[in-house]
Design a protein around this motif. Structure first.
Motif, short mmCIF file in Angstrom:
data_model
loop_
_atom_site.label_atom_id
_atom_site.label_comp_id
_atom_site.label_asym_id
_atom_site.label_seq_id
_atom_site.Cartn_x
_atom_site.Cartn_y
_atom_site.Cartn_z
N LEU A 33 -11.45 30.29 40.46
CA LEU A 33 -12.49 29.42 39.93
C LEU A 33 -13.84 30.04 40.28
N ASP A 34 -14.66 30.26 39.28
CA ASP A 34 -15.90 31.02 39.47
C ASP A 34 -17.11 30.09 39.61
N PHE A 35 -17.70 30.05 40.81
CA PHE A 35 -18.93 29.30 41.03
C PHE A 35 -20.09 30.25 41.35
N VAL A 36 -20.01 31.46 40.77
CA VAL A 36 -21.08 32.45 40.92
C VAL A 36 -21.63 32.85 39.56
N SER A 37 -20.77 32.93 38.57
CA SER A 37 -21.11 33.31 37.19
C SER A 37 -21.94 34.59 37.13
N GLY A 38 -21.50 35.59 37.90
CA GLY A 38 -22.21 36.88 37.87
C GLY A 38 -23.61 36.77 38.41
N ILE A 39 -23.83 35.91 39.42
CA ILE A 39 -25.13 35.55 39.99
C ILE A 39 -25.99 34.87 38.93
N ALA A 40 -25.54 33.72 38.50
CA ALA A 40 -26.28 32.85 37.57
C ALA A 40 -26.49 33.50 36.20
N VAL A 41 -25.57 34.34 35.78
CA VAL A 41 -25.71 35.05 34.50
C VAL A 41 -24.84 34.43 33.41
N PHE A 42 -23.54 34.27 33.67
CA PHE A 42 -22.61 33.90 32.61
C PHE A 42 -22.60 32.39 32.39
N ALA A 43 -23.73 31.89 31.90
CA ALA A 43 -23.94 30.45 31.75
C ALA A 43 -22.93 29.80 30.81
N LEU A 44 -22.51 30.51 29.78
CA LEU A 44 -21.61 29.95 28.77
C LEU A 44 -20.14 30.14 29.11
N GLY A 45 -19.87 30.68 30.29
CA GLY A 45 -18.49 30.94 30.65
C GLY A 45 -17.97 32.20 29.97
N TYR A 46 -16.76 32.55 30.31
CA TYR A 46 -16.16 33.79 29.83
C TYR A 46 -15.37 33.57 28.55
N HIS A 47 -15.38 34.58 27.71
CA HIS A 47 -14.57 34.59 26.49
C HIS A 47 -15.00 33.48 25.52
N ASN A 48 -16.33 33.29 25.43
CA ASN A 48 -16.86 32.37 24.41
C ASN A 48 -16.77 33.08 23.07
N ARG A 49 -15.94 32.57 22.19
CA ARG A 49 -15.61 33.29 20.96
C ARG A 49 -16.84 33.50 20.07
#
Length: 404
Positions: free
Chosen positions: A44-60
């Motif tokens: 479970l990711d609570f870092v998001s690439g240091i506040a980068v991946f705001a939309l989560g991963y694999h947003n189509r």
């Protein structure tokens, strides 16, 4: 850890310059708010690439927009116009209320541009080159020489002295300390609207308004660093919008591209018309079609997915849950933060807790040696918060002992 993952880590240590003490994991893919390592373990990711991946991963939709742009054109240089840059600038102006945009490759580069804009603005007024910038202690603005010069942590600067000159430091939320540094040479006051690396310290409304009034009175530029706290993380598109105080110059990056390296510095028309001109500043890659296609899609999806509403709701729930953790454990002194930019302040170093959380399937980072920082994707929900809190409690019990 498998032998295969250890081999990857060993190869990295032989090839990469050792400027990071990396956690002992190799991530291979992401999906939603989860990361997966090369062994297939889920985190479970609570870092998001240091506040980068705001939309989560694999947003189509995001992925498809980038793929479509790759098939059109990736780079042309800034000697020519390109459609994604025009559209991205228009969208960024709309959500920020600013007037002029310069796209960069990173947050540090955005700070560099902001510093140059401030000095050029002052130079055009009086022809002098001895103008001063006031920055804040405990701030963090980046690792390039200019950005490092305005970073208020001597430890980061000492090996690389001399920095660029005429930088002074005050204390965030202490207006008297700012006034002590102001002279007739002051051209700009720069600070993070919410300090990130320095310990998750939001600027107070009173401080914001007093600095704005001072800048108006003396024609000093108010420059706000929104690189980490901007793009929805506090529940407003930019954190300064919570206060009704508009800067003259602002910087943004991180979630602006949600993984594609892109930043920007923005300014009012007043500054744009009286600072940088052709030949003063440039970048080869900044504002290229691929990066700007990412910016366009990110801003579109923020609106489509009601990201700000989710940050306000889920951020409030996260605050409540972290407050309970703070009450339960003797080792926790307090919680502070805004929206989905939160910190737990402990009376001890947090590195071993973060490592234990990683072992237990939760990705966290620190902000300073004694603060656990929580900057998850802005699409998390209450169940994700509950799951995180469960793992956090377990990890803290294993390291700190039982709750009080």
């Amino acid at each position: 850890m498998s032998a295969t993952m250890q081999n990857y880590i060993d190869e990295a240590e032989q090839a990469l310059l050792h400027t990071y003490n990396r956690y002992q994991v190799v991530f291979e893919k992401g999906d939603g708010v989860y990361l997966y390592d090369t062994d297939g373990k889920k985190y479970l990711d609570f870092v998001s690439g240091i506040a980068v991946f705001a939309l989560g991963y694999h947003n189509r939709e995001y992925n498809d927009a980038l793929k479509a742009q790759i098939d059109k054109i990736i780079h042309t240089s800034n000697y020519y116009y390109n459609l994604p840059a025009i559209e991205a600038a228009k969208k960024l102006k709309k959500i920020s209320g600013m007037d002029r945009v310069f796209f960069t490759n990173s947050g540090a580069e955005a700070i560099e541009g902001a510093i140059k804009a401030a000095r050029k603005y002052a130079f055009l007024k009086d022809g002098r080159t001895d103008h001063e910038i006031i920055a804040m202690n405990h701030s963090f603005h980046g690792r390039t020489m200019g950005a490092l010069s305005v970073t208020g942590n001597p430890h980061y600067r000492e090996a690389f002295e001399p920095m660029i000159g005429n930088i002074k430091f005050a204390e965030l939320n202490d207006f008297d300390s700012v006034m002590e540094q102001v002279t007739d040479k002051t051209c700009a006051i720069l600070f993070e609207t919410v300090q990130g690396e320095g310990g998750i310290y939001p600027a107070t409304e009173e401080f914001m308004h007093k600095v704005r009034a001072l800048c108006d009175e003396r024609d000093i530029l108010m420059m706000l660093d929104e690189i980490q706290c901007g793009m929805g993380r506090t529940g407003e598109m930019f954190a300064w919008q919570r206060y009704g105080v508009k800067p003259d110059v602002m910087t943004t990056a991180k979630a602006l591209g949600c993984g594609v390296p892109v930043g920007a510095f923005l300014m009012t028309e007043k500054v744009g018309a009286n600072s940088l001109v052709a030949g003063d500043h440039g970048t080869t890659y900044g504002g290229n079609p691929l990066a700007c296609a990412a910016v366009c899609k990110v801003i579109e999806l923020f609106e489509k997915q009601n990201i700000l509403d989710n940050v306000r709701e889920t951020g409030s729930y996260l605050e409540t849950c972290l407050n309970k953790v703070a009450e339960e454990f003797d080792c926790v002194e307090t919680r502070r933060g805004v929206g989905l930019m939160q910190g737990l302040v402990l009376n001890r170093p947090v590195g071993d807790i973060i490592t234990k959380a990683m072992d237990n399937g939760l990705v966290l980072i620190n902000a300073g040696s004694n603060i656990i920082r929580f900057v998850p994707p802005l699409v998390i929900d209450r169940q994700n918060v509950d799951d995180m809190i469960d793992i956090l409690r377990e990890s803290m019990r294993e390291v700190c002992g039982g709750a009080q």
